[in-house]
Design a protein around this motif. Structure first.
Motif, mmCIF file in Angstrom:
data_model
loop_
_atom_site.group_PDB
_atom_site.id
_atom_site.type_symbol
_atom_site.label_atom_id
_atom_site.label_comp_id
_atom_site.label_asym_id
_atom_site.label_seq_id
_atom_site.Cartn_x
_atom_site.Cartn_y
_atom_site.Cartn_z
ATOM 1 N N ASP A 20 -7.917 -13.758 25.005
ATOM 2 C CA ASP A 20 -7.747 -13.473 26.426
ATOM 3 C C ASP A 20 -7.307 -12.016 26.589
ATOM 4 O OD1 ASP A 20 -7.428 -15.095 29.156
ATOM 5 O OD2 ASP A 20 -5.807 -13.623 29.054
ATOM 6 N N LEU A 21 -7.585 -11.434 27.742
ATOM 7 C CA LEU A 21 -7.190 -10.041 27.998
ATOM 8 C C LEU A 21 -5.676 -9.855 27.965
ATOM 9 C CD1 LEU A 21 -9.723 -9.104 30.820
ATOM 10 C CD2 LEU A 21 -9.580 -8.039 28.559
ATOM 11 N N THR A 22 -4.924 -10.923 28.088
ATOM 12 C CA THR A 22 -3.467 -10.822 28.065
ATOM 13 C C THR A 22 -2.878 -11.018 26.671
ATOM 14 O OG1 THR A 22 -3.167 -13.199 28.473
ATOM 15 C CG2 THR A 22 -3.397 -11.763 30.408
ATOM 16 N N TRP A 29 -9.106 -13.566 31.873
ATOM 17 C CA TRP A 29 -7.739 -13.119 32.168
ATOM 18 C C TRP A 29 -6.941 -14.370 32.518
ATOM 19 C CZ3 TRP A 29 -4.785 -8.705 32.021
ATOM 20 C CH2 TRP A 29 -3.588 -8.723 32.717
#
Length: 588
Positions: free
Chosen positions: A297-299, A378
């Motif tokens: 995930d982008l996080t 995200w």
């Protein structure tokens, strides 16, 4: 940074003399700077960091995994694949590929490489098989070594900018405490993250001449060889990083572009040869479903997903645990301090050799982009769908379906980069760097939840079949089979049954038709619902039969009985001691 490089960057060039300004006279060569020898404390710093990494492994519960004669801890779930891969290989004859194991998943066979069994160590230990106890595993020792080497190479990485032992020790400890290492304990061979940190050290250390470049390239080839002998995902990261190293050396005019190309091709060929030699291509479908789901995930760099005591977790999709790349609260604190400090003290950083790390940064970013997969998310929610972009490469993406793992190089680049940037900023006031690093390591150690470790959560023990009648199989039968076969992710799978009977097959030197391997021949799926036909009972095979099939075995003329609560059948023509034992609790 090595002392010679530091001296060259901090000592001003002597002013030109009148004679040197004259065209009639040759310029006076500058007096060479002799690099001071490392202090004894500097030489011991990597060892201290290695001990710190080992201590962290023990704190994560690794103490029970280290004794080689203890195997109960690993005969379960994903660990069982690695454990049985080695155990059945012990009974297998030598052949090509080197790790082929025809007696596991019989009659199809497999290899240690396709069971995550660490083919490199399997080949190294097999010659001593006769000297080893029956219950022997090397996986715990490999895990312990991996955490120790994480600290060692972390300290070597810090030595690029600081010769102070305290800095190297604390930097090595910070990297050894990286949460992705602890989170990977469920996959034994994938815990070799020290290979990535070692490659980063090669990228950034001083390489002043062709001789030093040759040593770096040999190091890179050795790291790739170890990775190829351990797990293919590691090589899929190491090979691009090795190519980045050759580009960096060529850009710095240390080697020619021709030599750089030759080195890159040579490393790739080396990896492929080791793959072939160790049996990664043994008659199995190397692809599998899941690309686009097992992603990062982008996080991921700041999302602890329940691994932190200090920071809240953000949501991710169900299968995105493979893309776990949380760097830890201590490392995040260091990133913030380094970035703020760089903005305030930019002039002190102008002489940094930024170009040295550029090829490495490009390679790391490309690997991170692949980690996001075709479904960029995200907090688990779709942001961009790149399915059309990846479609032409579906064979590659299905082979490396767990794309989220490719976030690891970025994770360690962020941690290592923050370390180097911080220490570089405060090289004139080393005590500031030391104090902050000590704080960061303390925060990191407190933040990471050791209770999440697989070694702490998983109970010991698996069922060992104890009936003395099983011993009668040795020398009289060749095969032990569950009917129908049970193969994880392919057929219905009863893990306690498979582990109990698989271990018995190993101890008796019999082949076994079921188990857990990472890649299987496509034809196995056709056998999941097999039925026994008249006359189909093999005389050399002992069958552990699911209850629904017992009637079919009896109609086929088999002799069946209960043994330790299991329905067991043999050919009706057998009259040996084991066949007679089945008549004590017959099935009719």
């Amino acid at each position: 940074m090595p002392a010679s490089t530091k001296a060259a960057m901090t000592t001003p060039s002597p002013p030109a003399s009148r004679e040197s300004a004259s065209p009639a006279l040759a310029p006076t060569p500058p007096t060479p700077t002799v690099a001071p020898s490392p202090s004894p404390a500097s030489r011991w710093a990597p060892w201290g960091a290695a001990l710190g990494g080992l201590a962290w492994f023990l704190w994560l519960g690794g103490g029970r995994a280290i004794p080689p004669t203890r195997i109960d801890w690993m005969i379960r779930e994903d660990w069982a694949a690695s454990g049985f891969g080695w155990l059945f290989y012990r009974n297998a004859p030598w052949g090509l590929p080197l790790t082929s194991s025809p007696n596991q998943l019989h009659p199809h066979g497999t290899s240690v490489a396709l069971t995550d069994g660490n083919p490199l160590l399997a080949v190294l230990f097999k010659p001593f098989n006769a000297l080893l106890p029956a219950d022997f595993q090397y996986h715990g020792l490999w895990l312990a070594l991996g955490f120790a080497l994480m600290g060692w190479f972390g300290a070597k990485l810090v030595s690029v900018v600081s010769s102070r032992p305290t800095h190297q020790l604390l930097g090595g400890l910070l990297l050894a405490l990286a949460p992705p290492m602890a989170a990977r304990l469920g996959h034994l061979t994938l815990c070799s993250h020290w290979l990535l940190v070692a490659m980063m050290w090669l990228q950034l250390r001083d390489t002043p001449d062709a001789h030093a470049a040759k040593r770096s390239l040999l190091w890179a080839a050795a790291l790739n060889a170890v990775g190829a002998g351990t797990h293919p995902y590691l090589v899929a990261m190491l090979a691009p990083l090795a190519m980045a190293l050759t580009v960096r050396l060529a850009l710095g005019r240390v080697i020619s572009w021709g030599r750089a190309l030759l080195a890159s091709v040579g490393i790739v060929i080396l990896d492929v040869l080791i793959f072939a030699l160790f049996g990664y291509f043994v008659g199995s479908n190397l692809g599998a479903e899941g690309f686009g789901q097992f992603s990062a995930d982008l996080t991921t760099l700041f999302n602890p997903t329940d691994w932190s005591r200090l920071l809240p977790s953000l949501p991710v999709a169900r299968r995105q645990g493979e893309g776990f790349g949380y760097v830890g609260a201590g490392a995040l604190l260091l990133v913030v301090l380094s970035v703020v400090g760089a903005a305030l003290r930019f002039r002190a950083l102008r002489d940094l050799p930024w170009r040295r790390g550029l090829p490495f940064a490009v390679a790391v970013l490309l690997l991170a982009i692949y980690a996001l997969s075709s479904r960029v998310t995200w907090t688990g929610r779709l942001v961009v769908d790149l399915g059309g972009l990846y479609e032409p490469f579906s064979r590659l993406t299905s082979a490396f379906r767990a794309s989220g793992r490719f976030i690891w190089p970025l994770c360690y680049a962020v941690m290592g980069g923050a370390l180097l940037l911080w220490l570089r900023q405060w090289r004139e006031r080393a005590w500031v760097g030391t104090a902050v690093l000590a704080l960061v390591v303390a925060v990191q150690a407190y933040d990471v939840r050791q209770d999440k470790s697989e070694l702490r959560r998983r109970p010991e023990g698996f069922r060992r079949l104890q009936a003395p009648e099983w011993a009668e199989l040795k020398g009289h039968y060749q095969h032990l089979a569950i009917f129908p076969p049970q193969v994880q992710w392919v057929c219905p799978y009863n893990e306690p049954l498979v582990n109990a009977t698989g271990y018995m097959a190993y101890r008796l030197g019999l082949t076994f038709n079921s188990g857990y391997v990472t890649r299987t021949p496509p034809s196995i799926a056709e056998e999941c619902n097999a039925t026994m036909r008249p006359g189909g009972v093999d005389g050399d095979t002992v069958y552990v039969v699911v209850r629904q099939q017992v009637g079919a075995f009896l109609r086929a003329g088999a002799r069946c009985g209960m043994l330790e609560g299991l329905p067991v059948c043999v050919s009706g023509q057998r009259n040996d001691a084991f066949a007679q034992a089945l008549t004590r609790q017959p099935l009719r």
